[in-house]
Design a protein around this motif. Structure first.
Motif, PDB file in Angstrom:
ATOM      1  N   GLY A  82     -10.652   6.128   9.385  1.00  0.00           N
ATOM      2  CA  GLY A  82      -9.413   5.748  10.105  1.00  0.00           C
ATOM      3  C   GLY A  82      -8.620   6.723  10.719  1.00  0.00           C
ATOM      4  O   GLY A  82      -8.567   7.836  10.252  1.00  0.00           O
ATOM      5  N   SER A  83      -7.630   6.259  11.441  1.00  0.00           N
ATOM      6  CA  SER A  83      -6.854   7.299  12.101  1.00  0.00           C
ATOM      7  C   SER A  83      -5.689   7.770  11.025  1.00  0.00           C
ATOM      8  O   SER A  83      -5.157   6.936  10.298  1.00  0.00           O
ATOM      9  N   GLY A  84      -5.473   8.889  10.870  1.00  0.00           N
ATOM     10  CA  GLY A  84      -4.465   9.300   9.872  1.00  0.00           C
ATOM     11  C   GLY A  84      -5.231   9.384   8.417  1.00  0.00           C
ATOM     12  O   GLY A  84      -6.338   9.125   8.489  1.00  0.00           O
ATOM     13  N   ASN A  85      -4.532   9.845   7.473  1.00  0.00           N
ATOM     14  CA  ASN A  85      -5.202   9.859   5.900  1.00  0.00           C
ATOM     15  C   ASN A  85      -5.271   8.534   5.358  1.00  0.00           C
ATOM     16  O   ASN A  85      -4.185   7.744   5.474  1.00  0.00           O
ATOM     17  N   LEU A  86      -6.135   8.131   4.817  1.00  0.00           N
ATOM     18  CA  LEU A  86      -6.511   7.094   4.059  1.00  0.00           C
ATOM     19  C   LEU A  86      -5.576   6.954   2.759  1.00  0.00           C
ATOM     20  O   LEU A  86      -5.428   8.233   2.218  1.00  0.00           O
ATOM     21  N   LEU A  87      -5.327   5.973   2.288  1.00  0.00           N
ATOM     22  CA  LEU A  87      -4.461   5.900   0.961  1.00  0.00           C
ATOM     23  C   LEU A  87      -5.413   5.150  -0.017  1.00  0.00           C
ATOM     24  O   LEU A  87      -6.146   4.018   0.530  1.00  0.00           O
ATOM     25  N   GLY A  88      -4.957   5.466  -1.389  1.00  0.00           N
ATOM     26  CA  GLY A  88      -5.954   5.021  -2.227  1.00  0.00           C
ATOM     27  C   GLY A  88      -5.089   3.896  -3.130  1.00  0.00           C
ATOM     28  O   GLY A  88      -4.071   4.369  -3.601  1.00  0.00           O
ATOM     29  N   ALA A  89      -5.369   2.668  -3.327  1.00  0.00           N
ATOM     30  CA  ALA A  89      -4.691   1.644  -4.250  1.00  0.00           C
ATOM     31  C   ALA A  89      -5.512   1.539  -5.456  1.00  0.00           C
ATOM     32  O   ALA A  89      -6.768   1.156  -5.505  1.00  0.00           O
ATOM     33  N   VAL A 100       0.243   4.583  -4.932  1.00  0.00           N
ATOM     34  CA  VAL A 100      -1.202   4.931  -4.200  1.00  0.00           C
ATOM     35  C   VAL A 100      -1.396   6.412  -4.196  1.00  0.00           C
ATOM     36  O   VAL A 100      -0.456   7.070  -4.389  1.00  0.00           O
ATOM     37  N   VAL A 101      -2.349   6.611  -3.824  1.00  0.00           N
ATOM     38  CA  VAL A 101      -2.566   8.261  -3.938  1.00  0.00           C
ATOM     39  C   VAL A 101      -3.448   8.304  -2.255  1.00  0.00           C
ATOM     40  O   VAL A 101      -3.737   7.675  -1.619  1.00  0.00           O
ATOM     41  N   THR A 102      -3.456   9.940  -1.933  1.00  0.00           N
ATOM     42  CA  THR A 102      -3.718  10.281  -0.508  1.00  0.00           C
ATOM     43  C   THR A 102      -5.194  10.532  -0.762  1.00  0.00           C
ATOM     44  O   THR A 102      -5.757  11.074  -1.757  1.00  0.00           O
ATOM     45  N   GLN A 103      -6.089  10.191   0.339  1.00  0.00           N
ATOM     46  CA  GLN A 103      -7.424  10.585   0.088  1.00  0.00           C
ATOM     47  C   GLN A 103      -7.933  12.268   0.114  1.00  0.00           C
ATOM     48  O   GLN A 103      -7.120  12.678   0.948  1.00  0.00           O
ATOM     49  N   ASP A 104      -8.526  12.543  -0.936  1.00  0.00           N
ATOM     50  CA  ASP A 104      -8.854  13.844  -1.005  1.00  0.00           C
ATOM     51  C   ASP A 104     -10.076  13.977  -1.765  1.00  0.00           C
ATOM     52  O   ASP A 104     -10.529  13.302  -2.635  1.00  0.00           O
ATOM     53  N   VAL A 112     -10.053   3.503  -6.951  1.00  0.00           N
ATOM     54  CA  VAL A 112      -9.288   3.216  -6.067  1.00  0.00           C
ATOM     55  C   VAL A 112      -9.910   2.522  -4.666  1.00  0.00           C
ATOM     56  O   VAL A 112     -10.898   2.676  -4.725  1.00  0.00           O
ATOM     57  N   ILE A 113      -9.113   1.490  -4.048  1.00  0.00           N
ATOM     58  CA  ILE A 113      -9.751   0.977  -2.981  1.00  0.00           C
ATOM     59  C   ILE A 113      -8.785   1.734  -1.687  1.00  0.00           C
ATOM     60  O   ILE A 113      -7.965   1.699  -1.687  1.00  0.00           O
ATOM     61  N   TRP A 114      -9.932   2.558  -0.882  1.00  0.00           N
ATOM     62  CA  TRP A 114      -9.261   3.195   0.195  1.00  0.00           C
ATOM     63  C   TRP A 114      -8.956   2.353   1.218  1.00  0.00           C
ATOM     64  O   TRP A 114      -9.746   1.227   1.609  1.00  0.00           O
ATOM     65  N   GLY A 115      -7.810   2.483   2.022  1.00  0.00           N
ATOM     66  CA  GLY A 115      -7.354   1.743   3.023  1.00  0.00           C
ATOM     67  C   GLY A 115      -5.947   2.363   3.541  1.00  0.00           C
ATOM     68  O   GLY A 115      -5.495   2.899   3.016  1.00  0.00           O
ATOM     69  N   HIS A 116      -5.529   1.114   3.920  1.00  0.00           N
ATOM     70  CA  HIS A 116      -3.947   0.939   4.664  1.00  0.00           C
ATOM     71  C   HIS A 116      -3.129  -0.295   4.202  1.00  0.00           C
ATOM     72  O   HIS A 116      -3.936  -1.419   4.376  1.00  0.00           O
ATOM     73  N   ILE A 306      12.360  -1.294  13.206  1.00  0.00           N
ATOM     74  CA  ILE A 306      13.168  -1.146  11.998  1.00  0.00           C
ATOM     75  C   ILE A 306      12.968   0.153  11.557  1.00  0.00           C
ATOM     76  O   ILE A 306      11.592   0.744  11.596  1.00  0.00           O
ATOM     77  N   ALA A 307      14.025   0.980  11.006  1.00  0.00           N
ATOM     78  CA  ALA A 307      14.213   2.091  10.519  1.00  0.00           C
ATOM     79  C   ALA A 307      14.213   2.061   9.126  1.00  0.00           C
ATOM     80  O   ALA A 307      14.857   1.423   8.550  1.00  0.00           O
ATOM     81  N   TYR A 308      12.968   2.665   8.379  1.00  0.00           N
ATOM     82  CA  TYR A 308      13.083   2.903   7.007  1.00  0.00           C
ATOM     83  C   TYR A 308      12.507   4.135   6.607  1.00  0.00           C
ATOM     84  O   TYR A 308      11.486   4.511   6.941  1.00  0.00           O
ATOM     85  N   ASP A 309      13.022   4.604   5.536  1.00  0.00           N
ATOM     86  CA  ASP A 309      12.808   6.028   5.012  1.00  0.00           C
ATOM     87  C   ASP A 309      11.631   5.747   4.010  1.00  0.00           C
ATOM     88  O   ASP A 309      11.978   5.095   3.053  1.00  0.00           O
ATOM     89  N   ILE A 310      10.435   6.360   4.277  1.00  0.00           N
ATOM     90  CA  ILE A 310       9.218   6.268   3.294  1.00  0.00           C
ATOM     91  C   ILE A 310       8.797   7.510   3.054  1.00  0.00           C
ATOM     92  O   ILE A 310       8.532   8.233   3.944  1.00  0.00           O
ATOM     93  N   PRO A 311       8.728   7.732   1.654  1.00  0.00           N
ATOM     94  CA  PRO A 311       8.204   9.080   1.180  1.00  0.00           C
ATOM     95  C   PRO A 311       6.757   9.137   1.783  1.00  0.00           C
ATOM     96  O   PRO A 311       6.125   8.224   1.832  1.00  0.00           O
ATOM     97  N   LYS A 312       6.528  10.387   2.279  1.00  0.00           N
ATOM     98  CA  LYS A 312       5.123  10.863   2.709  1.00  0.00           C
ATOM     99  C   LYS A 312       4.010  10.177   2.036  1.00  0.00           C
ATOM    100  O   LYS A 312       3.879  10.399   0.756  1.00  0.00           O
ATOM    101  N   ASP A 313       3.279   9.626   2.605  1.00  0.00           N
ATOM    102  CA  ASP A 313       1.911   9.138   1.882  1.00  0.00           C
ATOM    103  C   ASP A 313       2.242   8.098   0.889  1.00  0.00           C
ATOM    104  O   ASP A 313       1.398   7.812  -0.067  1.00  0.00           O
ATOM    105  N   GLN A 314       3.220   7.081   0.910  1.00  0.00           N
ATOM    106  CA  GLN A 314       3.469   6.406   0.108  1.00  0.00           C
ATOM    107  C   GLN A 314       3.947   4.940   0.711  1.00  0.00           C
ATOM    108  O   GLN A 314       3.734   5.096   2.042  1.00  0.00           O
ATOM    109  N   ILE A 315       4.064   3.627   0.133  1.00  0.00           N
ATOM    110  CA  ILE A 315       4.325   2.561   0.792  1.00  0.00           C
ATOM    111  C   ILE A 315       5.344   1.831   0.485  1.00  0.00           C
ATOM    112  O   ILE A 315       6.011   2.333  -0.616  1.00  0.00           O
TER     113      ILE A 315
END
Length: 350
Positions: A82-89, A100-104, A112-116, A306-315
């Motif tokens: 998918g577009s952008g890096n997948l995340l793993g839960a 979550v972790v970043t796909q690598d 983990v289950i990769w997705g968004h 809505i504006a919300y500060d999210i750490p990179k590659d986190q949820i």
């Protein structure tokens, strides 16, 4: 934020449009009880083998505000690409837990289950659902509806749920009202649709009065010549319009003269507007106006930001996002209550 009207939510008899139980609040209370303490992998509400080719979907987090009764649901859409890096839960993390972790390619660790993530804000007091899109999340209202419907039908505990087996061995699930001698059968339904501007809104009326044509863009599959509609085959007689020999699709645009009323324009917008259409996507529906401008249906969705500060590659956790929304809840509900669109872009911080 995209706003959705809740058209149906509850137990319905085939002969009656009025639901009998399991309204929005009851539905999500039942779902919360079902997912509580379960690992992520156990919150898929359907048999994956029976839905081959369809994305899997799980419940990552859920929270209900004791003050407003609002619910924030974080679903997890499984994707292999998918577009952008997948995340793993982590698949064994309980609902509401686990980073979550970043796909690598070098990632090694827990399964983990990769997705968004998919974020949905449910407001029972307004019969409203709001999808929230961040840079590292996705929106899929159909998958969201499927997940809710399947979770209630197949998984949640309900005193009047009935399980029967057909002659062919298939399982049939339904709900009964429990009355003596009645035992009417009910089916759980959950259906939402994008909210658009009110037909009484000046902008909608002005749009309708200026429309000269309705435009529909569609991608036609060219498997064999015989499978194409006759009007598409007519293009073969024009020079330079034949598809390339190995082409499997053709992009078609139909432009028809029309003078729809405001009510008809609203119906077209509601039928074809989407919450997650890519700007590069060809398929679309729109209008050509008397000043030769093309206006696509997605423009008239009710939206907000809505504006919300999210750490990179986190949820964002369900409780944190719900509390952030609560601070400006009145403002966020104003567009759907007043029927006026606030077109803006959701952003995230880093």
């Amino acid at each position: 934020m995209n706003y959705f009207t809740v058209n149906k939510c509850g137990l319905y008899r085939q002969t009656s449009p009025k639901p009998q139980g399991l309204d929005l609040a009851e539905t999500f209370e039942a779902i919360t009880n079902w997912v509580r303490g379960k690992p992520l992998s156990d919150t898929l509400p359907w048999n994956a083998n029976a839905r081959s080719g369809k994305p899997k979907c799980y419940c990552k987090d859920i929270y209900t505000s004791e003050i407003t009764g609002d619910i924030l649901v974080v679903l997890w859409k499984s994707e292999s690409s998918g577009s952008g890096n997948l995340l793993g839960a982590p698949e064994d993390a309980k609902t509401g837990e686990g980073n979550v972790v970043t796909q690598d390619a070098k990632f090694k660790g827990k399964k983990v289950i990769w997705g968004h993530p998919m974020y949905y804000w449910i407001v029972p007091s307004e019969e409203l659902v709001v999808s929230i899109k961040f840079e590292n999340s996705v929106c899929d209202s159909q998958l969201f509806q499927d997940w809710i419907t399947e979770a209630v039908t197949n998984r949640v505990d309900h005193g009047n749920k009935k399980k029967e087996y057909t002659a062919s061995g298939q399982t049939r699930l339904s709900f009964a009202d429990g009355t003596v001698g009645g035992d009417f059968r009910y089916r759980y339904l959950f259906d939402v649709s994008l909210k658009t501007e009110n037909t009484a809104n000046a902008a909608m009326t002005a749009l309708a009065s200026n429309i000269t044509h309705v435009i529909k863009r569609e991608t036609i599959t060219l498997k064999t010549a015989d499978e194409r509609a006759m009007w598409v085959k007519l293009f073969n007689t024009f020079p330079h319009l034949k598809p390339a020999p190995n082409s499997k699709t053709r992009e078609i645009e139909i432009k028809a003269q029309a003078r729809p009323t405001a009510a008809e324009v609203k119906k077209i917008i509601e039928g074809y507007a989407r919450e997650n259409r890519s700007p590069a996507e060809w398929d679309n529906v729109g209008f050509l106006t008397s000043d030769n401008k093309t206006i696509w249906v997605d423009r008239y969705r009710l939206t907000n930001s809505i504006a919300y500060d999210i750490p990179k590659d986190q949820i964002v956790t369900a409780v944190d996002l719900c509390e952030a929304i609560a601070k400006k809840r009145t403002n966020f509900l104003a567009p759907q209550i007043g029927g006026h669109a606030i077109v803006a872009t959701t952003r995230t911080g880093t």
